[in-house]
Enzyme design. Structure first.
Site, short mmCIF file in Angstrom:
data_model
loop_
_atom_site.label_atom_id
_atom_site.label_comp_id
_atom_site.label_asym_id
_atom_site.label_seq_id
_atom_site.Cartn_x
_atom_site.Cartn_y
_atom_site.Cartn_z
N ASP A 25 113.11 104.84 14.78
CA ASP A 25 114.47 104.48 15.23
C ASP A 25 114.19 105.10 16.73
O ASP A 25 114.38 106.06 17.08
CB ASP A 25 115.62 105.33 14.77
CG ASP A 25 116.69 105.17 15.55
OD1 ASP A 25 116.93 104.30 16.53
OD2 ASP A 25 117.81 105.97 14.86
N LYS A 87 115.99 103.13 27.38
CA LYS A 87 116.32 102.05 26.41
C LYS A 87 117.40 101.19 27.34
O LYS A 87 117.39 99.73 26.94
CB LYS A 87 117.06 102.57 25.14
CG LYS A 87 117.22 101.07 23.96
CD LYS A 87 117.62 102.08 22.73
CE LYS A 87 117.75 101.00 21.83
NZ LYS A 87 118.36 101.75 20.29
N GLU A 183 119.41 97.52 13.93
CA GLU A 183 119.67 98.82 13.51
C GLU A 183 120.81 99.02 12.32
O GLU A 183 120.56 99.58 11.40
CB GLU A 183 120.14 99.59 14.64
CG GLU A 183 119.01 100.02 15.70
CD GLU A 183 119.49 100.31 17.07
OE1 GLU A 183 120.66 100.44 17.15
OE2 GLU A 183 118.64 100.58 17.93
N ASP A 205 128.26 102.38 14.18
CA ASP A 205 127.24 103.11 14.64
C ASP A 205 127.67 103.54 16.21
O ASP A 205 127.95 102.75 17.20
CB ASP A 205 125.98 102.06 14.96
CG ASP A 205 124.87 102.94 15.60
OD1 ASP A 205 125.12 104.18 16.06
OD2 ASP A 205 123.74 102.38 15.85
P1 ADP Z 1 121.35 107.10 19.86
O1 ADP Z 1 121.60 106.27 18.79
O2 ADP Z 1 122.05 106.82 21.02
O3 ADP Z 1 119.92 107.53 20.12
P2 ADP Z 1 122.27 109.25 18.30
O4 ADP Z 1 122.62 108.65 17.08
O5 ADP Z 1 121.08 110.24 18.23
O6 ADP Z 1 122.23 108.53 19.70
O7 ADP Z 1 123.61 110.36 18.64
C1 ADP Z 1 123.53 111.17 19.85
C2 ADP Z 1 125.06 111.57 19.95
O8 ADP Z 1 125.26 112.26 18.70
C3 ADP Z 1 124.85 112.49 21.08
O9 ADP Z 1 126.03 112.17 21.95
C4 ADP Z 1 125.24 113.90 20.47
O10 ADP Z 1 125.89 114.69 21.12
C5 ADP Z 1 126.05 113.38 19.30
N1 ADP Z 1 125.96 114.35 18.19
C6 ADP Z 1 124.94 115.06 17.66
N2 ADP Z 1 125.08 115.76 16.59
C7 ADP Z 1 126.71 115.83 16.69
C8 ADP Z 1 127.63 116.63 16.05
N3 ADP Z 1 127.15 117.47 15.12
N4 ADP Z 1 128.92 116.49 16.38
C9 ADP Z 1 129.16 115.59 17.51
N5 ADP Z 1 128.25 114.78 17.79
C10 ADP Z 1 126.96 114.86 17.60
MG MG Z 2 121.13 105.12 17.30
#
Ligand code: ADP
Ligand code: MG
Length: 618
Positions: A25, A87, A183, A205
């Site tokens: 991912d 990205k 995704e 998502d």
């Molecule tokens: P991406 O798909 O953009 O790479 P992710 O799915 O990894 O992103 O999500 C990242 C986001 O999730 C960030 O904004 C992060 O702060 C938020 N996040 C991760 N853990 C938590 C949590 N426990 N509570 C709230 N937000 C969270």
């Molecule tokens: Mg993602």
């Protein structure tokens, strides 16, 4: 990208030999690598036990490249050389990102933009390759061998340029790309929805910087992406930013320098994440002037001040449902993806929107990597009897220019790919031997409001009267989203074709704008279509009359000729104007005025045909 998997040449595994394949991912905020071991998928951790790799790369003046958590630590001191959210730049030119506030020194070059760093000029492909290389190393060390390949996920909305850039990055990182996978599709695979009974599912998502919603339908073992929508400027970062503003207010500060601002943003993110588990949290930070911020924040306040952001996800969800012609009641289950969906008020809003609690038993930030790993396992030949059939959709309608500057849609938007559709067209003029084919993309009725994709010409059509030639135009979109258009005249078999990339260079925003335009202008478009159709119809009567007069004008006496000429002139005058009703009336009058003439021409043609024959011959 369809997932009709039969067999990949050269990949059939010898029995009992497990081939190492991973799912990756490659996220805007975080990236992960996962694999299937002893039948179950798991994310691979780093030496410190962390599975998430922040998608951050730091470039040092001594040519050192740091990826992940270590790079994230440098972000505050050295923002210009610490690349985050790369990205967003994949497959993009400088003009595409011109209004984004970033600390980078962009290099303007034709094609994809580049970043000037302490370690030299880097393209987004190279930066992504550095992230992928870190994941590949992690996987090879943890699995103890070389990988046969990887499935890498991309947003459903990614266009050809963005997909190609992702593939290039993987190749640069020394990975063999088994397939790019959307995704939401990966998330559905992870939940095993492909084995579930029939039904329609939503993948919601909310990541760090983007929101994507997809509607997947499962029928008789066939899994299909029915519609996608989203907001490319909405994600967890916006919650951090809102919270940052709240902290400033609570601390009575108005503005901070860049360094303090970044520090406070990090604090805001940590507080947001803490509030997912706790009812309140303390935010403390020491600023560069030695002043200290120390405020308490409750989950309740946090949810109040960010609720409008949660509500912003509702519109794209509704749009996707509408595109799929469904209501929330038709949805059997909702899959949550993305770290930001851990927030309780996001989960509540989703539950309310669909009238049922979402599926949450898998970790929302791992689910995409897990599904990709399962797909990689199949593609690597470790599991032979799977027959996933997963289909994607095209985001905008594809069509052709027809007479009057109108667009005839051949493949409607959200059609599943691969797809092929054919439509018959004909010539407009007597003796026409060539036909220009203009391929367009968009929802509007007029050529000028759609995006031109390609033009080509079909030549060598045998001369026939207008409307007699049968030209079959076939649109075909293959599994990678590549469009080819071919045209063939049916009686002679002459043909011409062209291959186009339908989504090349189109961003989500452009797609979104083209869609909302088509809705806003539905009324105008209908009028414009009426007018253009009336003109085409009338012109063909005018042309036919002119040709008839030239050939058989002697069949009319002076008065009759006068009447036809008057009606002809009136029709031509009406055509020059833009009143559809007037054009129609004048064309109808011309039709009437030349009715007798047509009958006499018919008689003449018949008697010519009979000349020299006896009735008994027939
Ligand atoms: P991406 O798909 O953009 O790479 P992710 O799915 O990894 O992103 O999500 C990242 C986001 O999730 C960030 O904004 C992060 O702060 C938020 N996040 C991760 N853990 C938590 C949590 N426990 N509570 C709230 N937000 C969270
Ligand atoms: Mg993602």
């Amino acid at each position: 990208m369809a997932l009709l998997q039969i067999s990949e040449p050269g990949l059939s595994a010898a029995p009992h030999q497990h081939r190492l394949a991973v799912g990756i991912d490659l996220g805007t905020t975080n990236s992960l690598v996962a694999t299937v071991r002893s039948g179950s998928a798991a994310c691979l951790p780093d030496d410190d036990g962390r599975t998430l790799l922040p998608s951050v790369v730091h470039y040092g003046a001594d040519q050192t490249v740091t990826v992940g958590h270590a790079a994230q630590k440098r972000q505050n001191q050295d923002p210009a050389n610490t690349v985050v959210s790369v990205k967003r730049f994949m497959g993009r030119g400088l003009t595409d990102v011109a209004d984004a506030a970033t600390p980078y020194r962009f290099v303007d070059e034709p094609g994809m933009l580049k970043l000037s760093t302490a370690a030299g000029i880097k393209s987004p492909v190279e930066v992504s390759a550095d992230i992928l290389r870190a994941l590949r190393t992690r996987a090879e060390q943890s699995l103890g061998g070389e990988l046969v390949g990887a499935v890498i996920t991309v947003p459903a909305y990614f266009d050809d340029a963005q997909r190609q850039a992702t593939k290039d990055a993987a190749r640069l990182a020394g990975l063999n790309v088994l397939r790019l996978l959307n995704e939401p599709t990966a998330a559905a695979i992870a939940y095993g929805l492909d084995n579930a009974s029939e039904g329609t599912y939503v993948v919601y998502d909310l990541g760090g910087g983007t929101f994507d919603v997809s509607i997947l339908e499962l029928t008789r073992g066939v899994f299909e992406v029915r519609a996608t929508s989203g907001d490319s400027q909405l994600g967890g970062d916006d919650f951090d930013h809102r919270l940052y503003c709240w902290i400033l207010e609570a601390a009575g500060l108005s503005q901070l320098n860049d360094k303090d601002a970044r520090l406070l943003l990090t604090k805001a993110r940590q507080a947001k994440e803490a509030l997912t588990e706790h009812a309140s949290t303390q935010i403390t930070a020491k600023l560069s002037d030695d002043s200290v911020i120390d405020v308490e924040l409750t989950a309740e306040i946090f949810q109040q001040i960010t609720d409008h952001l949660v509500q912003k996800t509702v519109t794209p969800v509704r749009r996707a449902l509408r595109d799929a012609r469904l209501t929330a009641d038709d949805i059997k289950g909702v899959v949550l993806v993305g770290g930001a969906t851990r927030m309780p008020h996001v989960r509540r809003a989703v539950a309310q929107l669909f009238g049922k609690p979402p599926l949450t038993n898998l970790d929302p930030d791992k689910v995409v990597a897990l599904g990709a790993a399962m797909q990689a396992n199949v593609l690597a030949g470790n599991k032979g009897d799977d027959d996933w059939l997963l289909l994607d959709v095209i985001p905008l309608s594809l069509g052709l220019e027809t007479m009057g500057g109108l667009v005839e849609k051949v493949i409607p938007r959200n059609s599943t790919i691969p797809t092929a559709r054919a439509q018959e067209f004909t010539t407009f003029k007597d003796g026409q031997t060539a036909m220009a084919i203009h391929v367009l993309q968009g929802e509007r009725e007029l050529v000028t409001d759609c995006r031109s994709l390609a033009r080509f010409e079909l030549r060598g059509i045998p001369a026939m009267v207008a409307g007699a030639a049968r030209i079959r135009v076939t649109f075909q979109v293959d599994a990678d989203g590549l469009l080819s258009v071919s045209a063939q005249e049916q009686s002679s078999g002459v043909q011409a074709s062209i291959v186009v990339k339908p989504s090349y260079g189109l961003s989500d925003d452009e797609i979104g704008r083209m869609l909302s335009d088509s809705m806003a202008h539905a009324g105008d478009d209908l009028e414009a279509r009426k007018l253009a159709e009336a003109r085409v119809e009338s012109e063909s009567i005018v042309n036919a009359t002119l040709a008839a007069l030239e050939q058989d004008g002697d069949l009319l006496n002076a008065d009759e000729r006068q009447a036809v000429d008057t009606a002809l002139a009136a029709a031509q005058a009406a055509n020059a104007g833009s009143n559809a009703n007037l054009i129609r009336t004048a064309a109808e009058a011309l039709n009437q005025a030349s009715g007798d003439f047509a009958a006499r021409r018919m008689d003449r043609a018949v008697s010519r045909g009979l000349a020299g024959h006896k009735v008994s011959d027939f």
